[in-house]
Design an enzyme around this catalytic site. Sequence first.
Site, PDB file in Angstrom:
ATOM      1  N   ARG A  82       0.488  -1.054  -0.146  1.00 56.30           N
ATOM      2  CA  ARG A  82       0.158  -0.065  -0.265  1.00 56.30           C
ATOM      3  C   ARG A  82       0.667   1.255  -0.125  1.00 56.30           C
ATOM      4  NH1 ARG A  82      -2.627  -4.330   2.615  1.00 56.30           N
ATOM      5  NH2 ARG A  82      -4.691  -4.022   2.243  1.00 56.30           N
ATOM      6  N   HIS A 107      -0.692  -3.135  -4.485  1.00 54.60           N
ATOM      7  CA  HIS A 107      -0.326  -3.420  -5.806  1.00 54.60           C
ATOM      8  C   HIS A 107      -0.043  -3.539  -7.321  1.00 54.60           C
ATOM      9  CE1 HIS A 107       0.371  -6.377  -2.700  1.00 54.60           C
ATOM     10  NE2 HIS A 107      -1.614  -7.515  -1.869  1.00 54.60           N
ATOM     11  N   HIS A 181       3.583 -13.027  -5.192  1.00 56.23           N
ATOM     12  CA  HIS A 181       2.441 -12.746  -4.182  1.00 56.23           C
ATOM     13  C   HIS A 181       1.596 -14.470  -3.987  1.00 56.23           C
ATOM     14  CE1 HIS A 181      -1.657 -11.369  -2.236  1.00 56.23           C
ATOM     15  NE2 HIS A 181      -1.102  -9.983  -1.868  1.00 56.23           N
ATOM     16  N   ASP A 253      -1.912  -9.416   9.296  1.00 52.47           N
ATOM     17  CA  ASP A 253      -1.641  -8.582   7.084  1.00 52.47           C
ATOM     18  C   ASP A 253      -0.748  -7.571   7.667  1.00 52.47           C
ATOM     19  OD1 ASP A 253      -2.502  -8.408   4.923  1.00 52.47           O
ATOM     20  OD2 ASP A 253      -4.021  -7.021   5.041  1.00 52.47           O
ATOM     21  N   GLU A 320       5.662 -11.985   1.779  1.00 54.91           N
ATOM     22  CA  GLU A 320       5.623 -11.643   0.298  1.00 54.91           C
ATOM     23  C   GLU A 320       6.684 -10.493   0.940  1.00 54.91           C
ATOM     24  OE1 GLU A 320       1.780  -8.769  -0.536  1.00 54.91           O
ATOM     25  OE2 GLU A 320       1.330 -10.913   0.898  1.00 54.91           O
TER      26      GLU A 320
HETATM   27  C1  BGC Z   1      -2.371  -7.182   1.450  1.00 57.29           C
HETATM   28  C2  BGC Z   1      -3.951  -7.759   1.815  1.00 57.29           C
HETATM   29  C3  BGC Z   1      -4.397  -8.293   0.325  1.00 57.29           C
HETATM   30  C4  BGC Z   1      -3.945  -8.885  -0.213  1.00 57.29           C
HETATM   31  C5  BGC Z   1      -4.540  -9.864  -1.163  1.00 57.29           C
HETATM   32  C6  BGC Z   1      -1.871  -8.869   1.106  1.00 57.29           C
HETATM   33  O1  BGC Z   1      -0.096  -8.500   0.533  1.00 57.29           O
HETATM   34  O2  BGC Z   1      -1.983  -7.268   2.458  1.00 57.29           O
HETATM   35  O3  BGC Z   1      -4.210  -6.895   2.457  1.00 57.29           O
HETATM   36  O4  BGC Z   1      -5.920  -8.202   1.510  1.00 57.29           O
HETATM   37  O5  BGC Z   1      -2.620  -8.681  -0.767  1.00 57.29           O
HETATM   38  O6  BGC Z   1      -5.437  -8.441  -2.336  1.00 57.29           O
END
Ligand code: BGC
Length: 354
Positions: A82, A107, A181, A253, A320
């Site tokens: 983010r 992302h 991811h 998360d 990740e």
């Molecule tokens: C994020 C999550 C998100 C997920 C799928 C992760 O890298 O931190 O908040 O829901 O990706 O989008």
Amino acid sequence: MVEISREPFGEIEGRLIDRYTLANRHGLRVEVITYGGIIRAIWAPDRNGQLANVTLGFADLAGYLDQNDPYFGCIAGRYANRIANGRFTLDGETYQLPTNDGSNHLHGGVRGFDKRVWDAEEISEDGAAGVRLARVSPDGEEGYPGTLSTTVSYLLDDDNQLRIDYRAESDRPTIVNLTNHTYWNLSGEGSGSVEDHVLQLAASRYTPVDDSLTPTGELAQVQGTPFDFTTPTAIGARIREGHPQLLIGRGYDHNVVLDRAPGEATLIEAATLRDPDSGRVLTIWTTEPGIQFYSGGYLDGTLVGPSGRTYRQGDGAALETQHFPDSPSQPAFPSTVLRPGEVYASTTVLALAT
Ligand code: BGC
């Protein structure tokens, strides 16, 4: 000897998508598709030599094209994770990126690197073989400055190690943060929850977040909190504790801060994930300063994997490797700025054993 094969995997906007399969002498197979650079499957042996696909994904390309795809297996970029309010300032100029996650940019935006077709070329190196994906992202794409020439190489060897090398160069100052991811379920995708998987993270600190899941800027100690994975602990052991940070993330998360000297970017052993049932162990090595540990809290039973079974909350976990979220606006975090003449270089090794 690692063998490579290639088959068609559908078509988007008139471009054919390929699936590359890398197979080694232990029968371990890695499938990579040229859409999104997605790791579509990793078939890994358990303690009895039985193969299972240990990554979440979809049966066909349509699954990945659906807007509900939660970034299964993809390359996330240009900025993984983010950026608060989609805004950052670089050399005195403020850039507004599209917001696609509430008020945040997530992302790489509306159409990030996960939703692009990559060129592919087969590569080999010291007994390892694989595929190098390449893409030139034009200046201004998804709001980012600079033409970004990017390559991502997936190289499998006969020791069950998959090495991912990221490289990027820009013709203007910009920011970059690339990751893969993949969601893991070491018992096999579709087999249920990963809460019994035992995780160890070489991280004595993490970056707490605000309600929108962007870091507050604090580097908090994990000791005495559910975020302490410095010794091997089941993912589910403390996930139901009423810790305010677990409420925000529907579980974990969060970015953890890997224990290393500031600015040092050697390859270190950063995470280990062990499945007591199958005996499979994933070890992650990285040159990055952080890892986003996401325990799959947003999987809600509406997606079906290649096994034909649905994914429910906690049925996969992502680890990740990355620079910290929102780094461009957090001066105390390691820098994600890339200038002309510099090379962005990042390596992550995913090692599967029993
Ligand atoms: C994020 C999550 C998100 C997920 C799928 C992760 O890298 O931190 O908040 O829901 O990706 O989008």
